[in-house]
Design a protein around this motif. Structure first.
Motif, PDB file in Angstrom:
ATOM      1  N   PHE A 132       0.886  -1.310   0.142  1.00  0.00           N
ATOM      2  CA  PHE A 132       0.043  -0.044   0.058  1.00  0.00           C
ATOM      3  C   PHE A 132       0.804   1.257   0.038  1.00  0.00           C
ATOM      4  N   ASP A 133       0.430   2.214  -0.208  1.00  0.00           N
ATOM      5  CA  ASP A 133       1.033   3.675  -0.328  1.00  0.00           C
ATOM      6  C   ASP A 133       1.438   4.029   1.009  1.00  0.00           C
ATOM      7  N   ILE A 134       2.781   3.763   1.390  1.00  0.00           N
ATOM      8  CA  ILE A 134       3.467   4.273   2.696  1.00  0.00           C
ATOM      9  C   ILE A 134       3.710   5.740   2.914  1.00  0.00           C
ATOM     10  N   ASN A 135       3.444   6.538   1.557  1.00  0.00           N
ATOM     11  CA  ASN A 135       3.904   7.900   1.672  1.00  0.00           C
ATOM     12  C   ASN A 135       2.362   8.854   2.185  1.00  0.00           C
ATOM     13  N   TYR A 136       1.502   8.084   2.375  1.00  0.00           N
ATOM     14  CA  TYR A 136       0.001   8.679   2.979  1.00  0.00           C
ATOM     15  C   TYR A 136       0.220   9.443   4.258  1.00  0.00           C
ATOM     16  N   ARG A 137      -0.081  10.759   4.213  1.00  0.00           N
ATOM     17  CA  ARG A 137       0.017  11.616   5.102  1.00  0.00           C
ATOM     18  C   ARG A 137      -1.370  11.478   6.163  1.00  0.00           C
ATOM     19  N   LEU A 138      -1.035  11.141   7.276  1.00  0.00           N
ATOM     20  CA  LEU A 138      -2.290  11.260   8.153  1.00  0.00           C
ATOM     21  C   LEU A 138      -2.415  12.378   8.735  1.00  0.00           C
ATOM     22  N   THR A 139      -3.913  12.455   9.153  1.00  0.00           N
ATOM     23  CA  THR A 139      -4.458  14.026   9.585  1.00  0.00           C
ATOM     24  C   THR A 139      -5.296  13.565  10.721  1.00  0.00           C
ATOM     25  N   VAL A 140      -5.322  14.508  11.741  1.00  0.00           N
ATOM     26  CA  VAL A 140      -6.344  14.330  12.745  1.00  0.00           C
ATOM     27  C   VAL A 140      -7.740  14.010  12.476  1.00  0.00           C
ATOM     28  N   GLY A 141      -8.190  12.881  13.034  1.00  0.00           N
ATOM     29  CA  GLY A 141      -9.865  12.347  12.687  1.00  0.00           C
ATOM     30  C   GLY A 141      -9.881  11.500  11.705  1.00  0.00           C
ATOM     31  N   ASP A 142      -8.508  11.028  10.992  1.00  0.00           N
ATOM     32  CA  ASP A 142      -8.566   9.794  10.137  1.00  0.00           C
ATOM     33  C   ASP A 142      -8.864   8.600  10.737  1.00  0.00           C
ATOM     34  N   ASP A 143      -9.646   7.674   9.841  1.00  0.00           N
ATOM     35  CA  ASP A 143      -9.751   6.352  10.257  1.00  0.00           C
ATOM     36  C   ASP A 143      -8.741   5.516   9.880  1.00  0.00           C
ATOM     37  N   VAL A 144      -7.969   4.714  10.795  1.00  0.00           N
ATOM     38  CA  VAL A 144      -6.987   3.981  10.848  1.00  0.00           C
ATOM     39  C   VAL A 144      -7.165   2.549  11.369  1.00  0.00           C
ATOM     40  N   GLU A 145      -6.228   1.770  10.708  1.00  0.00           N
ATOM     41  CA  GLU A 145      -6.376   0.370  11.440  1.00  0.00           C
ATOM     42  C   GLU A 145      -4.833   0.101  11.721  1.00  0.00           C
ATOM     43  N   VAL A 146      -4.486  -0.066  12.814  1.00  0.00           N
ATOM     44  CA  VAL A 146      -3.289  -0.672  13.323  1.00  0.00           C
ATOM     45  C   VAL A 146      -3.063  -2.050  13.842  1.00  0.00           C
ATOM     46  N   TYR A 147      -1.840  -2.723  13.346  1.00  0.00           N
ATOM     47  CA  TYR A 147      -1.584  -4.142  13.655  1.00  0.00           C
ATOM     48  C   TYR A 147      -1.045  -4.091  15.299  1.00  0.00           C
ATOM     49  N   ASP A 148      -1.784  -4.789  15.894  1.00  0.00           N
ATOM     50  CA  ASP A 148      -1.522  -4.880  17.285  1.00  0.00           C
ATOM     51  C   ASP A 148      -2.095  -6.267  18.023  1.00  0.00           C
ATOM     52  N   ARG A 149      -1.328  -7.168  18.772  1.00  0.00           N
ATOM     53  CA  ARG A 149      -1.835  -8.205  19.212  1.00  0.00           C
ATOM     54  C   ARG A 149      -2.470  -9.133  18.323  1.00  0.00           C
ATOM     55  N   ASP A 150      -1.612  -9.389  17.196  1.00  0.00           N
ATOM     56  CA  ASP A 150      -1.956 -10.784  16.209  1.00  0.00           C
ATOM     57  C   ASP A 150      -3.304 -10.076  15.153  1.00  0.00           C
ATOM     58  N   GLY A 151      -3.706  -8.795  15.309  1.00  0.00           N
ATOM     59  CA  GLY A 151      -4.809  -8.277  14.696  1.00  0.00           C
ATOM     60  C   GLY A 151      -4.857  -6.952  14.432  1.00  0.00           C
ATOM     61  N   TRP A 152      -5.777  -6.584  13.254  1.00  0.00           N
ATOM     62  CA  TRP A 152      -5.694  -5.145  13.056  1.00  0.00           C
ATOM     63  C   TRP A 152      -6.873  -4.359  13.708  1.00  0.00           C
ATOM     64  N   TRP A 153      -6.618  -3.458  14.435  1.00  0.00           N
ATOM     65  CA  TRP A 153      -7.880  -2.589  15.286  1.00  0.00           C
ATOM     66  C   TRP A 153      -8.036  -1.219  14.642  1.00  0.00           C
ATOM     67  N   ARG A 154      -9.348  -1.072  14.539  1.00  0.00           N
ATOM     68  CA  ARG A 154      -9.813   0.187  13.851  1.00  0.00           C
ATOM     69  C   ARG A 154      -9.643   1.385  15.171  1.00  0.00           C
ATOM     70  N   ASP A 155      -9.193   2.648  14.531  1.00  0.00           N
ATOM     71  CA  ASP A 155      -9.380   3.552  15.479  1.00  0.00           C
ATOM     72  C   ASP A 155      -9.167   4.668  14.718  1.00  0.00           C
TER      73      ASP A 155
END
Length: 97
Positions: A69-92
């Motif tokens: 995926f595009d690793i150059n994407y710039r995140l901003t406050v309020g963006d929905d993201v998924e983070v890999y943690d504890r063997d799964g992807w978590w929405r935040d």
């Protein structure tokens, strides 16, 4: 039902306490009209000595994400993201930059 096939990799949303809004990789073992039987990639059942197998409603399944995926994407406050943690992807949501 042509979307999912035996052998395909998918992600399953957590649907029990403590796992809401998290997704876990799995392989499709069987396809029915309303459910898939999957074997999780990371969730190990100590009692049986193998990875957990479960029948899952289609509403809890999504296709596996692309390998890159595009690793150059710039995140901003309020963006929905998924983070890999504890063997799964978590929405935040991004709360600061």
């Amino acid at each position: 039902m042509d979307l999912y096939k035996v052998g395909m990799r998918v992600e399953v949303v957590g649907h029990s306490d403590g796992f809401w809004n998290s997704y876990y990789g799995a392989k499709v073992l069987r396809v029915d009209r309303t459910k898939l039987r999957v074997r999780y990639d990371q969730i190990f059942d100590e009692d049986y000595g193998e990875y957990t197998v479960e029948d899952v409603d289609l509403k809890h399944i999504r296709p596996y994400p692309p390998e890159s995926f595009d690793i150059n994407y710039r995140l901003t406050v309020g963006d929905d993201v998924e983070v890999y943690d504890r063997d799964g992807w978590w929405r935040d949501e991004v709360v600061f930059d």
